[in-house]
Write a protein that holds these residues in place. Structure first.
Motif, short mmCIF file in Angstrom:
data_model
loop_
_atom_site.label_atom_id
_atom_site.label_comp_id
_atom_site.label_asym_id
_atom_site.label_seq_id
_atom_site.Cartn_x
_atom_site.Cartn_y
_atom_site.Cartn_z
N ALA A 1 50.50 -17.96 -9.20
CA ALA A 1 51.70 -18.10 -8.78
C ALA A 1 52.77 -17.64 -9.73
O ALA A 1 52.86 -17.62 -10.84
N VAL A 2 53.63 -16.79 -8.89
CA VAL A 2 54.82 -15.81 -9.51
C VAL A 2 56.10 -16.58 -8.96
O VAL A 2 56.25 -16.61 -7.73
N GLY A 3 56.84 -17.27 -10.01
CA GLY A 3 58.04 -17.76 -9.67
C GLY A 3 59.38 -17.05 -9.11
O GLY A 3 60.21 -17.51 -8.43
N ALA A 4 59.21 -15.61 -9.21
CA ALA A 4 60.13 -14.78 -8.83
C ALA A 4 59.50 -13.58 -8.15
O ALA A 4 58.86 -13.75 -6.94
N ASP A 5 59.78 -12.35 -8.55
CA ASP A 5 58.87 -11.31 -7.70
C ASP A 5 57.94 -10.71 -8.24
O ASP A 5 57.43 -10.75 -9.53
N ALA B 1 47.57 -14.82 5.64
CA ALA B 1 48.88 -14.78 4.71
C ALA B 1 50.16 -15.36 5.50
O ALA B 1 49.98 -15.15 6.81
N ARG B 2 50.91 -15.67 4.73
CA ARG B 2 52.31 -16.06 5.28
C ARG B 2 53.27 -15.30 4.30
O ARG B 2 53.66 -15.43 3.36
N ILE B 3 54.25 -14.59 5.32
CA ILE B 3 55.10 -13.65 4.77
C ILE B 3 56.55 -14.06 5.50
O ILE B 3 56.57 -13.88 6.55
N ALA B 4 57.26 -14.73 4.59
CA ALA B 4 58.52 -15.31 5.42
C ALA B 4 59.53 -14.29 5.84
O ALA B 4 60.00 -14.34 6.96
N GLY B 5 59.50 -13.14 5.24
CA GLY B 5 60.51 -12.08 5.31
C GLY B 5 59.84 -10.82 6.11
O GLY B 5 59.07 -11.14 6.94
N ARG B 6 60.05 -9.59 5.72
CA ARG B 6 59.61 -8.53 6.43
C ARG B 6 58.18 -7.89 5.71
O ARG B 6 58.28 -7.80 4.45
N VAL C 1 53.98 -16.02 -4.21
CA VAL C 1 55.08 -15.20 -4.77
C VAL C 1 56.08 -15.69 -4.19
O VAL C 1 56.51 -15.66 -2.90
N ALA C 2 57.21 -16.40 -5.10
CA ALA C 2 58.36 -17.04 -4.36
C ALA C 2 59.36 -16.17 -4.06
O ALA C 2 60.16 -16.53 -3.03
N GLY C 3 59.50 -15.02 -4.73
CA GLY C 3 60.38 -13.94 -4.03
C GLY C 3 59.84 -12.92 -3.46
O GLY C 3 59.12 -13.27 -2.36
N SER C 4 59.96 -11.67 -3.76
CA SER C 4 59.58 -10.61 -2.89
C SER C 4 58.58 -9.79 -3.61
O SER C 4 58.31 -9.86 -4.86
N VAL C 5 57.57 -8.98 -2.85
CA VAL C 5 56.56 -8.06 -3.53
C VAL C 5 57.10 -6.70 -3.28
O VAL C 5 57.40 -6.32 -1.86
N ALA D 1 50.96 -15.86 0.04
CA ALA D 1 52.08 -16.40 0.36
C ALA D 1 53.42 -15.66 -0.06
O ALA D 1 53.09 -15.80 -1.55
N VAL D 2 54.34 -15.12 0.63
CA VAL D 2 55.30 -14.53 0.06
C VAL D 2 56.58 -15.22 0.44
O VAL D 2 56.68 -15.35 1.69
N GLY D 3 57.61 -15.67 -0.31
CA GLY D 3 58.62 -16.30 0.16
C GLY D 3 59.73 -15.19 0.57
O GLY D 3 60.55 -15.74 1.53
N GLY D 4 59.50 -14.04 0.40
CA GLY D 4 60.74 -12.84 0.68
C GLY D 4 59.88 -11.89 1.31
O GLY D 4 59.26 -12.18 2.46
N ASP D 5 60.37 -10.56 1.19
CA ASP D 5 59.59 -9.61 1.78
C ASP D 5 58.75 -8.96 1.01
O ASP D 5 58.64 -9.22 -0.14
#
Length: 487
Positions: free
Chosen positions: A176-180, A245-250, A199-203, A224-228
């Protein structure tokens, strides 16, 4: 540990620790840690000394202690298993003889940037800050399964490889990564495992080079990715797995080579993605698997589509860029599972959503033609008749043309051979045109067909005109109805 047991190099680090001062053993900025095994005692430190510093090192009032050194050779194993370290640990440009062990440790910060390591054991490590492996070179497995990092994980320019290649070389499963997760330019020879990670932020994997040709280069099932998730200008040799997988952004795969000949290069079944970009890159070397995926915006250029796709139950809201149906349909014809009606319906819906009714009709026509190939011979024959005559109802003008042709044929035939009236003296004047129209049009009646009765071959022609008139007139009405309803 007694200070009289320390070497000069170790004593220097010991004195700097309470004040958080940096110690740099490098002779020049060009020193290569890969040559660290040849460094002499003037820049060699025992791992047990560093461990003693971190667990029970000296303190100085008013100062914040930290281990901050560069350019050292560290002998022995730095073992922080289950330890709680309240100080930043910065070991940059260092050469480790043995893989550090941080299993289930709790750290404030861990920085191993530009160091050379034979691996890293950090299962379930907890870092209350950032963890850096920037441009690090690991010649063994990096084990970080179940890690908890409140800040970002930096792997930009890192190189990870391991002999044998049986287990994943970079293990971040359940992490679990709280940012990127920041890893542009990452190089791996072996599998990256991200199963169940969040990953709460982007990869960022731009310009990465991931290689495991005989299996999974990137296995990120239920990731799971909260950003791109950016994988631009990258090269991935081995399959990329994103099932569930769940990728909220792009998910951006622009300019990227995905290669897994003989298998599926991208396995993204059952994923949920905000935007999926496959553009400006070479066609996938291997199949594209998007079964049961849910995508808001699918940016897919026809040139990027491989020779084989799996699109069953794929749903998307928008398909860009807008292309003629003739350029999109070959993608559906490459479906590994054969005829998949749902894929045609999705493409039809995307065209109708942007108001391109002509393209939508072409897709529906292609769907019927593809279905015809799955029918027995008599079904294929009837389907061919429907296709030639009325385009399965999606070309109503063709039906109107057939109606006019049959009207001309009937009018000429019955003008030359008038049918006999049913009741002499009561029948209206015979009109071959309106008599033929009576036979062709099932709704309108001009009173001709009920007043005259042909015989022989002309009666058979009348039956043919009635049957074809019903079929063709219904097709024309359906086509007009669809056009009106869309408007």
């Amino acid at each position: 540990m007694e200070t009289n047991e320390l070497t000069a190099a170790e004593e220097r680090v010991w004195r700097a620790f309470p004040r958080g001062e940096a110690v740099d053993f490098r002779e020049t900025s060009e020193d290569d840690p890969a040559e660290g095994e040849h460094w002499g005692p003037g820049r060699t430190l025992r791992a047990e000394v560093l461990r003693a510093l971190l667990l029970d090192g000296p303190r100085q009032d008013g100062e914040i202690p930290s281990l901050n050194l560069a350019g050292a050779r560290i002998t022995g194993r730095l073992d922080l298993q289950y330890a709680t370290v309240d100080h930043p640990v910065r070991l940059r440009h260092c050469h480790f003889d043995e893989a550090p062990r941080c299993y289930a440790a709790r750290l404030r910060e861990l920085n191993l940037s530009e160091s050379v390591l034979p691996g890293l054991v950090a299962h379930a490590v907890q870092v209350d800050g950032v963890m850096r492996l920037t441009r690090a070179r690991c010649h063994g497995v990096v084990r970080m399964g179940g890690a908890r990092i409140t800040g970002s994980l930096y792997l930009e320019g890192a190189h990870v490889a391991a002999p044998g290649g049986e287990e994943p070389v970079l293990q971040l499963n359940q992490a679990a990564v709280g940012a990127d997760l920041w890893a542009p330019g990452l190089r791996t020879h072996g599998q990256i495992r991200l199963n169940g990670a969040t990953v709460a932020g982007s990869v960022n994997l731009n310009e990465a080079r991931l290689s495991r040709p005989e299996g999974a280069a990137l296995d990120a099932e239920t990731f799971a990715v909260g950003g791109d998730m950016l994988v631009r200008y990258a090269e991935v040799r081995g399959w990329t797995g994103l099932r569930g997988a769940r990728i909220a952004g792009r998910l951006d795969l622009s300019y990227t080579l995905l290669s897994s000949p003989g298998g599926s290069a991208l396995r993204a079944g059952s994923t949920t993605i905000g935007e999926l970009w496959l553009r400006k890159g070479p066609p996938l070397e291997g199949a594209l698997n998007l079964r049961r995926a849910q995508v808001e915006v699918l940016y897919l250029e026809p040139e990027s589509v491989p020779d084989e796709v799996l699109l069953g139950e794929l749903t998307y809201t928008s398909l860009v860029p807008h292309e003629p149906a003739e350029r999109r349909l070959p993608m559906l014809e490459r479906e590994r599972d054969g005829h998949v009606p749902h894929a045609y319906e999705q493409l039809t819906s995307s065209y109708r959503r942007v108001g391109d009714d002509h393209a939508a009709r072409l897709v529906q026509l292609a769907k019927q033609r593809r279905r015809r190939q799955t029918l027995p011979w008599y079904g294929r024959l009837w389907g061919l008749v429907q296709d030639v005559t009325v385009g399965y109802g999606f070309r109503p003008l063709r039906a109107a043309g057939w109606l006019l042709s049959l009207l001309a044929l009937g009018s000429v035939t019955y003008a030359l051979h008038h049918p006999q009236p049913l009741k002499a003296g009561e029948a209206p004047p015979f009109s071959p045109v309106f008599y033929t129209l009576d036979l062709l049009l099932p709704v309108i009646s001009f009173g001709q067909d009920s007043a005259f009765a042909p015989h022989g071959w002309y009666q058979l022609l009348a039956y043919v005109l009635v049957l074809t008139g019903w079929i063709l007139a219904t097709t024309v009405i359906a086509g007009v109805t669809r056009t009106v309803s869309r408007q």
